[in-house]
Motif scaffolding. Structure first.
Motif, PDB file in Angstrom:
ATOM      1  N   GLN A 130       0.859  -1.182   0.000  1.00  0.00           N
ATOM      2  CA  GLN A 130       0.000   0.000   0.000  1.00  0.00           C
ATOM      3  C   GLN A 130       0.894   1.231   0.000  1.00  0.00           C
ATOM      4  O   GLN A 130       1.831   1.330   0.809  1.00  0.00           O
ATOM      5  CB  GLN A 130      -0.897  -0.007   1.237  1.00  0.00           C
ATOM      6  N   HIS A 131       0.631   2.158  -0.909  1.00  0.00           N
ATOM      7  CA  HIS A 131       1.445   3.365  -0.970  1.00  0.00           C
ATOM      8  C   HIS A 131       0.557   4.558  -1.295  1.00  0.00           C
ATOM      9  O   HIS A 131      -0.670   4.428  -1.412  1.00  0.00           O
ATOM     10  CB  HIS A 131       2.594   3.205  -1.975  1.00  0.00           C
ATOM     11  N   GLN A 132       1.160   5.716  -1.443  1.00  0.00           N
ATOM     12  CA  GLN A 132       0.381   6.951  -1.576  1.00  0.00           C
ATOM     13  C   GLN A 132      -0.534   6.958  -2.792  1.00  0.00           C
ATOM     14  O   GLN A 132      -1.548   7.639  -2.793  1.00  0.00           O
ATOM     15  CB  GLN A 132       1.326   8.151  -1.623  1.00  0.00           C
ATOM     16  N   HIS A 133      -0.185   6.233  -3.809  1.00  0.00           N
ATOM     17  CA  HIS A 133      -0.957   6.281  -5.046  1.00  0.00           C
ATOM     18  C   HIS A 133      -1.799   5.028  -5.283  1.00  0.00           C
ATOM     19  O   HIS A 133      -2.355   4.851  -6.362  1.00  0.00           O
ATOM     20  CB  HIS A 133      -0.009   6.511  -6.231  1.00  0.00           C
ATOM     21  N   GLY A 134      -1.900   4.156  -4.274  1.00  0.00           N
ATOM     22  CA  GLY A 134      -2.734   2.973  -4.438  1.00  0.00           C
ATOM     23  C   GLY A 134      -2.099   1.736  -3.836  1.00  0.00           C
ATOM     24  O   GLY A 134      -1.376   1.806  -2.847  1.00  0.00           O
ATOM     25  N   GLN A 135      -2.369   0.609  -4.470  1.00  0.00           N
ATOM     26  CA  GLN A 135      -1.881  -0.663  -3.949  1.00  0.00           C
ATOM     27  C   GLN A 135      -1.389  -1.543  -5.089  1.00  0.00           C
ATOM     28  O   GLN A 135      -1.998  -1.598  -6.157  1.00  0.00           O
ATOM     29  CB  GLN A 135      -3.002  -1.396  -3.192  1.00  0.00           C
TER      30      GLN A 135
ATOM     31  N   GLN B  47       7.632  -0.387  -7.804  1.00  0.00           N
ATOM     32  CA  GLN B  47       6.453   0.327  -8.294  1.00  0.00           C
ATOM     33  C   GLN B  47       5.919   1.321  -7.254  1.00  0.00           C
ATOM     34  O   GLN B  47       5.231   2.275  -7.610  1.00  0.00           O
ATOM     35  CB  GLN B  47       5.351  -0.667  -8.653  1.00  0.00           C
ATOM     36  N   SER B  48       6.246   1.100  -5.980  1.00  0.00           N
ATOM     37  CA  SER B  48       5.740   1.982  -4.923  1.00  0.00           C
ATOM     38  C   SER B  48       6.732   3.094  -4.567  1.00  0.00           C
ATOM     39  O   SER B  48       6.477   3.853  -3.641  1.00  0.00           O
ATOM     40  CB  SER B  48       5.427   1.159  -3.677  1.00  0.00           C
TER      41      SER B  48
END
Length: 205
Positions: free
Chosen positions: A125-130, A199-200
């Protein structure tokens, strides 16, 4: 790239900590509740009719989402949150962690001389989604005698592991073949984990 290039690990598993350290990923623990008085933050109960792949993926995503909320509630520095869950499957039956000696013996007796599946899901989970994915492996056990099973189940090794065994421990002597990811069977597929973390926003050479 994030300023400190660190993540949160939402898992109590010592194997997952070892695997992240093995590939040089810096992390801090962000643990969820899994016991009374208020009960677990994320239930690991299998829903009626739920398939193993659906189950392990759902639970992992819910853990990552809950840990992200906990991070904000505790006003911690914002970093990607990694969660993972491993499920051992034999003939479409999910084998969890054995609760006692009888369950451990039953599971090892079931797996002896057979091939079973290990599904490990991870979610970041990161700031722009998962980002989430599930790694699939097959493990083949040699035939085991009752004496071998009883000796193994008399140790502490089976009781905190899905399927009642750990590939990185004494049970390695029972495993004749694997097809898939050794680290995935341990509890965290490193290739897929590194892909998801890149990707995160985490820099991994």
């Amino acid at each position: 790239m994030l300023p400190d290039n660190k993540i949160y690990l939402a898992s109590k598993s010592p194997r997952r900590r070892e695997l992240l350290a093995q590939v040089g990923i810096e992390f801090e623990l962000l643990l969820l509740r899994d016991a009374p008085p208020r009960g677990p933050d994320v239930s690991e109960i299998v829903l009626p009719g739920e398939l193993p792949l659906t189950y392990v993926s759902r639970v992992t995503k819910e853990k990552a989402e809950m840990a992200w909320k906990v991070m904000h509630m505790r006003k911690l520095p914002v970093r990607p949150v990694l969660a993972a869950d491993t499920t051992v499957v034999f003939r479409d039956q999910i084998l969890g962690k054995p609760a006692n000696l009888e369950e451990a013996i039953r599971m090892l007796t079931m797996l002896a001389g057979q091939t079973h599946q290990v599904l490990t899901s991870l979610a970041v989970q990161h700031q722009h989604g998962q980002v989430s994915m599930t790694q699939y492996s097959e493990v083949t056990f040699s035939s085991l005698t009752e004496k071998q099973i009883l000796a193994y189940c008399s140790t502490q090794e089976p009781y905190d592991k899905a399927g009642g065994y750990g590939i990185q421990g004494a049970a390695a002597r029972f495993i004749s073949h694997i097809n898939g990811s050794y680290s995935g069977i341990m509890g965290l597929p490193l290739f897929e984990t590194c892909q998801a973390l890149r990707q995160s926003g985490i820099f991994i050479p």
